[in-house]
Design a protein around this motif. Structure first.
Motif, short mmCIF file in Angstrom:
data_model
loop_
_atom_site.label_atom_id
_atom_site.label_comp_id
_atom_site.label_asym_id
_atom_site.label_seq_id
_atom_site.Cartn_x
_atom_site.Cartn_y
_atom_site.Cartn_z
N ASP A 113 0.83 -1.21 0.00
CA ASP A 113 0.00 0.00 0.00
C ASP A 113 0.87 1.25 0.00
O ASP A 113 1.86 1.34 0.73
CB ASP A 113 -0.90 0.03 1.23
CG ASP A 113 -1.99 -1.02 1.18
OD1 ASP A 113 -2.22 -1.57 0.09
OD2 ASP A 113 -2.60 -1.29 2.23
N GLU A 114 0.47 2.25 -0.79
CA GLU A 114 1.18 3.52 -0.83
C GLU A 114 0.63 4.48 0.23
O GLU A 114 -0.58 4.56 0.45
CB GLU A 114 1.06 4.16 -2.21
CG GLU A 114 1.81 3.40 -3.29
CD GLU A 114 1.79 4.15 -4.60
OE1 GLU A 114 1.04 3.72 -5.50
OE2 GLU A 114 2.51 5.17 -4.71
N ILE A 115 1.54 5.22 0.84
CA ILE A 115 1.17 6.16 1.89
C ILE A 115 0.79 7.52 1.31
O ILE A 115 -0.07 8.22 1.85
CB ILE A 115 2.34 6.31 2.89
CG1 ILE A 115 2.52 5.02 3.68
CG2 ILE A 115 2.13 7.49 3.82
CD1 ILE A 115 3.71 5.06 4.61
N GLY A 116 1.42 7.93 0.21
CA GLY A 116 1.29 9.27 -0.32
C GLY A 116 -0.13 9.79 -0.45
O GLY A 116 -0.46 10.86 0.10
N PRO A 117 -1.04 9.11 -1.18
CA PRO A 117 -2.40 9.62 -1.33
C PRO A 117 -3.15 9.76 -0.01
O PRO A 117 -3.94 10.68 0.18
CB PRO A 117 -3.07 8.58 -2.24
CG PRO A 117 -1.93 7.97 -3.01
CD PRO A 117 -0.80 7.92 -2.03
N LEU A 118 -2.87 8.86 0.92
CA LEU A 118 -3.51 8.92 2.23
C LEU A 118 -3.07 10.17 3.00
O LEU A 118 -3.89 10.86 3.62
CB LEU A 118 -3.16 7.66 3.02
CG LEU A 118 -3.88 7.43 4.34
CD1 LEU A 118 -5.37 7.26 4.11
CD2 LEU A 118 -3.31 6.22 5.05
N VAL A 119 -1.78 10.46 2.95
CA VAL A 119 -1.27 11.66 3.61
C VAL A 119 -1.88 12.91 2.98
O VAL A 119 -2.29 13.84 3.68
CB VAL A 119 0.27 11.71 3.52
CG1 VAL A 119 0.80 13.04 4.04
CG2 VAL A 119 0.89 10.56 4.30
N ALA A 120 -1.97 12.93 1.65
CA ALA A 120 -2.53 14.10 0.96
C ALA A 120 -3.96 14.37 1.39
O ALA A 120 -4.34 15.52 1.63
CB ALA A 120 -2.45 13.88 -0.55
N GLN A 121 -4.76 13.34 1.48
CA GLN A 121 -6.18 13.52 1.77
C GLN A 121 -6.46 13.85 3.23
O GLN A 121 -7.26 14.73 3.53
CB GLN A 121 -6.95 12.26 1.38
CG GLN A 121 -8.46 12.38 1.50
CD GLN A 121 -9.18 11.20 0.87
OE1 GLN A 121 -8.57 10.21 0.49
NE2 GLN A 121 -10.48 11.30 0.75
N PHE A 122 -5.77 13.16 4.15
CA PHE A 122 -6.14 13.25 5.56
C PHE A 122 -5.16 14.01 6.44
O PHE A 122 -5.54 14.47 7.52
CB PHE A 122 -6.32 11.84 6.14
CG PHE A 122 -7.45 11.08 5.52
CD1 PHE A 122 -8.76 11.37 5.83
CD2 PHE A 122 -7.19 10.07 4.61
CE1 PHE A 122 -9.81 10.67 5.24
CE2 PHE A 122 -8.23 9.36 4.02
CZ PHE A 122 -9.54 9.66 4.34
N HIS A 123 -3.91 14.14 6.02
CA HIS A 123 -2.90 14.62 6.96
C HIS A 123 -2.15 15.87 6.54
O HIS A 123 -1.24 16.30 7.24
CB HIS A 123 -1.88 13.50 7.22
CG HIS A 123 -2.51 12.23 7.67
ND1 HIS A 123 -3.42 12.18 8.70
CD2 HIS A 123 -2.37 10.96 7.22
CE1 HIS A 123 -3.81 10.93 8.87
NE2 HIS A 123 -3.21 10.17 7.99
N SER A 124 -2.48 16.45 5.43
CA SER A 124 -1.83 17.69 5.02
C SER A 124 -2.55 18.89 5.62
O SER A 124 -3.73 18.82 5.97
CB SER A 124 -1.78 17.80 3.49
OG SER A 124 -0.84 16.88 2.96
N SER A 125 -1.82 20.01 5.74
CA SER A 125 -2.38 21.19 6.40
C SER A 125 -3.50 21.83 5.60
O SER A 125 -4.43 22.40 6.16
CB SER A 125 -1.27 22.22 6.61
OG SER A 125 -0.27 21.70 7.46
N ASN A 126 -3.41 21.75 4.27
CA ASN A 126 -4.41 22.37 3.41
C ASN A 126 -5.19 21.31 2.65
O ASN A 126 -4.86 20.12 2.70
CB ASN A 126 -3.74 23.34 2.44
CG ASN A 126 -2.93 24.40 3.17
OD1 ASN A 126 -1.71 24.48 3.02
ND2 ASN A 126 -3.59 25.21 3.98
N ASN A 127 -6.23 21.72 1.94
CA ASN A 127 -7.12 20.78 1.26
C ASN A 127 -6.51 20.31 -0.06
O ASN A 127 -6.13 21.12 -0.92
CB ASN A 127 -8.47 21.44 0.99
CG ASN A 127 -9.17 21.86 2.26
OD1 ASN A 127 -9.42 21.06 3.15
ND2 ASN A 127 -9.48 23.15 2.36
#
Length: 311
Positions: free
Chosen positions: A249-263
């Motif tokens: 499983d890749e982490i990148g898309p998950l971080v982008a959607q749920f864990h980044s400061s902006n939308n």
């Protein structure tokens, strides 16, 4: 490319409801785009309901299969307390499951239990801690033992090593000084079989993720200037979102959607660029995000997110 999108879909649907996760410190500024008016127009971000609906059509061995999934994730005091997910395949009556989380005195999640509409427990996660850190995660799917697992964790500086009982595969997660995952490496014995590396911007958004090994990917991510309300909600037990994944499983898309400061408002996956449709209220809070991927007969995905606030 299609594997990545299916993975992104899976992560969005499953981990948003099953597991919890980043450190806070939200940044960004209010925007002026006018969209829905869930909650008041106040700039105070207090999310009460996050709706994640997905319509997936995929061609499998010459057969077109459509799956519709609707998830309602209930939030109180910036923590997920429960969720309800219904799944319908090829127009069948939807199967519904409710998930509830329990926590210890420190607020750490110790279990995540799913119960179907007949009040039967279908699966559960049990999380154990040692000195405040996750030491073991056990997953039990009651109907079939094939997907069951027991993960054990050891710590060495900024590295977390995951081993699975009965498996030769181990995974090492490397964190930066802010506690964010910057590398995921999986081994079969001593042989490296998969790597993913992540970079971040100074504002707290993921910038790029690259993977190599059993599959390769090269992705970059785009964001607006408004605060991401999901980050503070998924701030809770950040690492659980990654420690329970599969080694592929890749982490990148998950971080982008749920864990980044902006939308998250767009991405480039292996050279192919996608732009998402976001709406806001007058104070700049996101009220909806629509994502559409159309690859003809082989794969079509539509993801619709809705955000409801209490103030």
């Amino acid at each position: 490319m299609k594997r990545l999108l299916l993975l992104l879909l899976t992560l969005s649907l499953v981990t948003a409801c099953e597991n919890e996760p980043l450190d806070s410190g939200l940044t960004g500024q209010d925007g002026s785009d006018d969209g829905g008016d869930d909650g008041s127009e106040s700039s105070d971000l207090t999310l009460s309901l996050y709706e994640l609906d997905t319509d997936l059509s995929v061609n499998f061995l010459g057969l077109s299969i459509q799956t519709v999934t609707n998830s309602d994730i209930n939030i109180s005091n910036d923590k997920i307390v429960s969720s309800t997910t219904s799944v319908s395949v090829e127009g069948s009556p939807p199967e519904t499951e409710n998930q509830n989380f329990t926590r210890n005195a420190s607020g750490q999640i110790t279990s995540n239990i799913s119960v179907n509409s007949e009040d039967q427990t279908t699966n559960e996660y049990i999380i154990s801690y040692s000195d405040g850190s996750v030491s073991q995660i056990t997953y039990d799917y009651y109907e079939d033992d094939f997907d069951d697992y027991v993960y054990n964790f050891t710590y060495d500086g900024n590295a977390i090593t995951r081993t699975e009982v009965g498996s030769s595969i181990s995974t090492v997660f490397t964190l930066d000084g802010f506690g964010r995952v910057i590398k995921k490496e999986s081994f079969d014995g001593t042989f490296l079989i998969q790597t993913e590396s992540l970079t971040y911007t100074g504002t707290g958004n993921i910038n790029t993720s690259t993977a190599s090994g059993e599959f390769d990917s090269n992705n970059s991510y785009d964001f607006d200037d408004n605060t991401n309300p999901l980050q503070v909600v998924y701030n809770d037990n950040y690492l659980l979102n990654f420690l329970t994944d599969d080694y592929t499983d890749e982490i990148g898309p998950l971080v982008a959607q749920f864990h980044s400061s902006n939308n998250w408002n767009g991405a480039t996956f292996n050279g192919e660029t996608f732009t998402f449709d976001l709406e806001y209220n007058t104070s700049g809070r996101i009220t909806s995000r629509d994502i559409a991927y159309d690859f003809g007969e082989d794969l079509m995905v539509e993801i619709n997110e809705r955000f409801t606030y209490v103030n």
